[in-house]
Design a protein around this motif. Structure first.
Motif, PDB file in Angstrom:
ATOM      1  N   ILE B  27      60.238  35.077  32.811  1.00  0.00           N
ATOM      2  CA  ILE B  27      60.441  35.725  31.510  1.00  0.00           C
ATOM      3  C   ILE B  27      59.096  36.162  30.925  1.00  0.00           C
ATOM      4  CG2 ILE B  27      61.216  35.390  29.142  1.00  0.00           C
ATOM      5  CD1 ILE B  27      63.210  33.351  30.163  1.00  0.00           C
ATOM      6  N   ILE B  28      58.111  35.273  31.035  1.00  0.00           N
ATOM      7  CA  ILE B  28      56.789  35.593  30.476  1.00  0.00           C
ATOM      8  C   ILE B  28      56.217  36.821  31.167  1.00  0.00           C
ATOM      9  CG2 ILE B  28      54.396  34.796  30.312  1.00  0.00           C
ATOM     10  CD1 ILE B  28      55.528  31.967  29.872  1.00  0.00           C
ATOM     11  N   PHE B  34      52.246  39.303  31.983  1.00  0.00           N
ATOM     12  CA  PHE B  34      51.145  38.356  31.937  1.00  0.00           C
ATOM     13  C   PHE B  34      51.355  37.329  33.051  1.00  0.00           C
ATOM     14  CE2 PHE B  34      49.150  34.484  30.202  1.00  0.00           C
ATOM     15  CZ  PHE B  34      47.879  34.975  29.964  1.00  0.00           C
ATOM     16  N   VAL B  35      50.348  37.191  33.924  1.00  0.00           N
ATOM     17  CA  VAL B  35      50.473  36.239  35.030  1.00  0.00           C
ATOM     18  C   VAL B  35      49.982  34.882  34.554  1.00  0.00           C
ATOM     19  CG1 VAL B  35      49.923  35.810  37.436  1.00  0.00           C
ATOM     20  CG2 VAL B  35      49.947  38.144  36.567  1.00  0.00           C
ATOM     21  N   ASP B  88      45.596  42.864  27.094  1.00  0.00           N
ATOM     22  CA  ASP B  88      45.376  44.251  27.495  1.00  0.00           C
ATOM     23  C   ASP B  88      44.308  44.382  28.586  1.00  0.00           C
ATOM     24  OD1 ASP B  88      43.469  43.352  25.844  1.00  0.00           O
ATOM     25  OD2 ASP B  88      43.477  45.054  24.449  1.00  0.00           O
ATOM     26  N   ARG B  89      43.862  43.260  29.096  1.00  0.00           N
ATOM     27  CA  ARG B  89      42.888  43.295  30.195  1.00  0.00           C
ATOM     28  C   ARG B  89      43.646  43.264  31.530  1.00  0.00           C
ATOM     29  NH1 ARG B  89      37.182  42.632  28.647  1.00  0.00           N
ATOM     30  NH2 ARG B  89      37.322  42.441  26.384  1.00  0.00           N
ATOM     31  N   PRO B  90      42.931  43.559  32.630  1.00  0.00           N
ATOM     32  CA  PRO B  90      43.591  43.498  33.939  1.00  0.00           C
ATOM     33  C   PRO B  90      44.048  42.076  34.282  1.00  0.00           C
ATOM     34  CG  PRO B  90      41.441  44.575  34.100  1.00  0.00           C
ATOM     35  CD  PRO B  90      41.560  44.045  32.717  1.00  0.00           C
ATOM     36  N   HIS B  91      44.915  41.998  35.308  1.00  0.00           N
ATOM     37  CA  HIS B  91      45.499  40.708  35.689  1.00  0.00           C
ATOM     38  C   HIS B  91      44.461  39.647  36.022  1.00  0.00           C
ATOM     39  CE1 HIS B  91      49.559  41.747  35.255  1.00  0.00           C
ATOM     40  NE2 HIS B  91      49.679  42.522  36.309  1.00  0.00           N
ATOM     41  N   LEU B  96      42.172  34.226  35.477  1.00  0.00           N
ATOM     42  CA  LEU B  96      40.976  33.432  35.185  1.00  0.00           C
ATOM     43  C   LEU B  96      41.218  32.481  34.012  1.00  0.00           C
ATOM     44  CD1 LEU B  96      38.166  33.442  36.444  1.00  0.00           C
ATOM     45  CD2 LEU B  96      37.406  34.892  34.569  1.00  0.00           C
ATOM     46  N   ILE B  97      41.767  33.008  32.942  1.00  0.00           N
ATOM     47  CA  ILE B  97      41.898  32.186  31.740  1.00  0.00           C
ATOM     48  C   ILE B  97      43.006  31.140  31.891  1.00  0.00           C
ATOM     49  CG2 ILE B  97      43.517  33.598  30.375  1.00  0.00           C
ATOM     50  CD1 ILE B  97      41.406  33.144  28.055  1.00  0.00           C
TER      51      ILE B  97
END
Lengths: 393, 285
Positions: B27-28, B34-35, B88-91, B96-97
């Motif tokens: 769902i996320i 968003f991974v 809004d940044r790449p995957h 990383l985060i």
């Protein structure tokens, strides 16, 4: 950077100069997993070596010191860190290696570096086909673990004729399985099935469904560490304790009982290398020392690391030298007061001859203190004759 | 009873837990693109909070209700303060985060509860087994199947039958359009992230009596969750259900047919699905 690079060779030569002098420290290494799934074992192994090193303080007038090396449970990392410690601190004595894979790799590396290595890992090869002059092993290999658990249980329960096995598919599991099959054949036991599983497996319900369909009298778990805990926990939840006897041939000791809890362990049989309740002078001494220093009872990881370190220190003192070439002949055939009674190192394959134990989990209400999870039912020494181990030193 | 039939039943039991584990991740991704590599860590927290609640003598049923809410709240805070900044940044930034968050949470668990695993007792009412002919199955696992089925229906209704659900689904098509219609998309994002983390925590709490708790269970769960999401189709609710059941049944049946390969077959099944349907069984192109 330039100054650092220039300084390095100078300090190296200084170190080798120090190596000649009498005041030099005897350096030990404790290569064990400190991160990842086996980090708990590594943590206790560290305490065990610390205990032994602090107990002696000095040997041959030289101070003793040790360095903890995180192998990350990876053979390649273990080998690299061992090499580094040899080069940087001139360490020659290594006691560690929880997993067979890292132990086998370090055994080879120790020999190349003129260092000695002693381990508690289980694979037969360590004192079998892959044995070498520099490597020693304290724990009982798979043959003895099965002889001292499966055989007494068969004798105790002559009516239990149907056995089912659950085995991790790698050298260690196959070693246990083959030893068990030999006893089954000899005793006329019907081996009603075996489930192999991978080393990554966590979900045992499928294998247990299989096992229950075979209607065994005894469920024999041949896996190790958290996998054996998962298998036992799930077997109990499937109600297998009611009509099946469960034997875990290679339990990892007190830490496993703590994580499973008394209710799960009650009535289950366990094979063990070590138990803090062993009635022997060597063990009583260790229990007292551990209680004094850390305020808890020693578990297998701590005890194994302690005794391995102690064996090396005793041999160095006996040899009157910390040169590995002079210590090896002392170790070969050395008799000592071990944790499981009188122990000795077999010269032909460097295997320590010690007891293996059959325990039975007791009810929570019967426990005398918080660690009194099990009674020792029987114990003894069983080892393959040297000719059958495949070891040629 | 035929052992294969038993294995299918058992596979459904395993699969329902897998569904619960994976649905939040799906769902996320569906809404937020968003991974979330921290998904396993929320599962881990769910299991440990449940362990702690039971250790404090709290009722297991109450824990089952409270634990997902607490974890959802933590996830919501993490989303507001941290994750929102990288949408809004790449995957690579997402990975990383969230890997960072996962590692921090895992180490915190080790700091608080230690590196050794522990056991969570099955609630008294569900101890024991159900016997029906040759069929033996733990009561607790039957309960997990039933509970998850009801929960799946509720979740489905939430996503398909409510205003929040429409906003979520519309947001996954075009977030800009939805915000132009006056809906606070960021608030919806935060809620969905919390919901996803909460379902992972629920899966962890439900799994705790079956498999105990240990600090590394999150990583392992994350692997399985990704397999299911890839098999079922990224972002698809029913895909997570079909994927979870399929993987559970494959794993269980293979432990009779070819035990040593049971774990491997999960990944073989994933590879096969990817070859035949690159977007997953029920994924959109």
């Amino acid at each position: 950077m330039a100054t650092l690079a220039a300084a390095a060779p100078a300090s190296l030569s200084l170190r080798s100069a120090l190596a000649q002098s009498a005041g030099e420290t005897i350096q030990f290494g404790c290569p064990v997993p400190m991160s990842g799934a086996f980090a708990a074992n590594g943590k206790y192994a560290d305490l065990g070596m610390k205990l032994a090193i602090e107990q002696y303080g000095k040997a041959l007038g030289k101070p003793l010191a040790y360095t903890l090396l995180d192998t990350e449970a990876k053979p390649a990392t273990a080998v690299r860190k061992l090499q580094e410690l040899v080069q940087q601190k001139n360490a020659r004595y290594f006691a560690g290696g929880i997993l067979s894979s890292e132990a086998l790799a370090m055994a080879k590396e120790a020999q190349k570096n003129n260092a000695l290595f002693i381990t508690t890992a289980g694979a037969d090869e360590i004192t079998g086909a892959d044995c070498n002059k520099s490597t020693f092993r304290w724990s009982v290999p798979t043959f003895g673990a099965i002889e001292r658990t499966v055989r007494p249980l068969i004798e105790q329960m002559p009516k239990a004729k149907r056995w089912y096995t659950i085995t991790p598919q790698y050298v260690f599991g196959d070693g246990l399985l083959n030893a068990a099959k030999n006893i089954f054949k000899e005793k006329g036991i019907e081996h009603v099935g075996n489930s192999y599983h991978s080393l990554a497996e966590k979900e045992f319900s499928g294998y247990l469904t299989n096992a229950m369909a075979a209607k065994p009298d005894v469920l024999l778990l041949l896996n190790f560490g958290s996998q054996s805990s998962d298998a036992l926990r799930q077997a109990v939840s499937f109600g297998m304790k009611q009509n099946t006897t469960i034997l875990m041939a290679w339990a990892s000791g007190l830490e496993q009982f703590e994580s499973l809890g008394a209710d799960l362990c009650e009535g289950v049989y366990f094979g063990a290398q070590y138990w803090h309740g062993i009635d022997s002078p060597g063990n009583k001494d260790l229990v007292q020392r551990t209680q004094q220093t850390f305020k808890f009872n020693p578990n297998y990881s701590l005890a194994g690391s302690y005794i391995c370190t102690k064996i090396f220190i005793d041999a160095i003192i006996k040899a009157g030298s910390d040169d590995p070439a002079k210590v090896i002949p002392v170790l070969e055939g050395m008799k000592f007061t071990g944790l499981t009674g009188d122990e000795e190192i077999r010269p032909e394959d460097h295997q320590v001859l010690k007891n293996y134990y059959l325990l039975k989990g007791k009810a929570k209400s019967a426990m005398k203190d918080k660690d009194d999870y099990a009674d020792i039912l029987s114990f003894g020494k069983s080892f393959l004759p040297v000719a059958q181990t495949g070891c040629k030193l | 009873m035929n052992v294969y039939l038993l294995q299918v039943v058992n596979g459904v039991g395993v699969g329902m837990l897998y569904f619960l584990l994976a649905v939040g991740l799906s769902i996320i991704f569906g809404l937020l693109r968003f991974v979330n590599f921290a998904h396993g860590a929320f599962y881990l927290l769910g299991a440990y909070f449940c362990y702690q609640a039971v250790a404090w003598g709290l009722n297991f049923w109450l824990a089952l209700l409270l634990v997902p809410l607490v974890v959802a709240l933590l996830a919501w805070l993490a989303e507001r303060t941290l994750l929102r900044r990288v949408y809004d940044r790449p995957h690579e930034f997402h990975i990383l985060i969230t890997v960072g968050v996962a590692l921090v949470l895992q180490e915190v668990v080790i700091l608080i509860w230690g590196p050794l695993g522990d056991n969570v007792a099955t609630p008294a009412a569900l101890q024991g087994v159900v016997m029906w002919g040759g069929f033996i199955y733990p009561k607790y696992r039957l309960f997990v199947i039933a509970f998850t089925a009801v929960f799946a229906l509720l979740l489905w209704w939430l996503l398909e039958g409510t205003r929040l659900g429409s906003a979520v689904r519309a947001g996954s098509e075009s977030a800009e359009m939805v915000s132009l219609l006056g809906i606070n998309v960021f608030r919806v994002f935060g809620l969905v992230f919390a919901l996803g983390a909460g379902t992972a925590a629920l899966a962890g709490a439900l799994a705790a009596p079956i498999r105990g708790v240990d600090p590394f269970m999150g990583l392992e769960a994350l692997g399985v969750a990704f397999v299911i999401v890839v098999v079922g189709g990224m972002g698809s609710f029913s895909g997570a259900l079909v994927g979870g059941l399929l993987i559970g049944i494959v794993q269980s049946v293979m432990s009779t047919l070819w035990p040593e390969g049971a774990r491997l077959m999960i990944y073989v099944a994933m590879a096969a699905v990817l070859l035949l349907r690159p977007h997953g069984l029920l994924g959109r192109g």
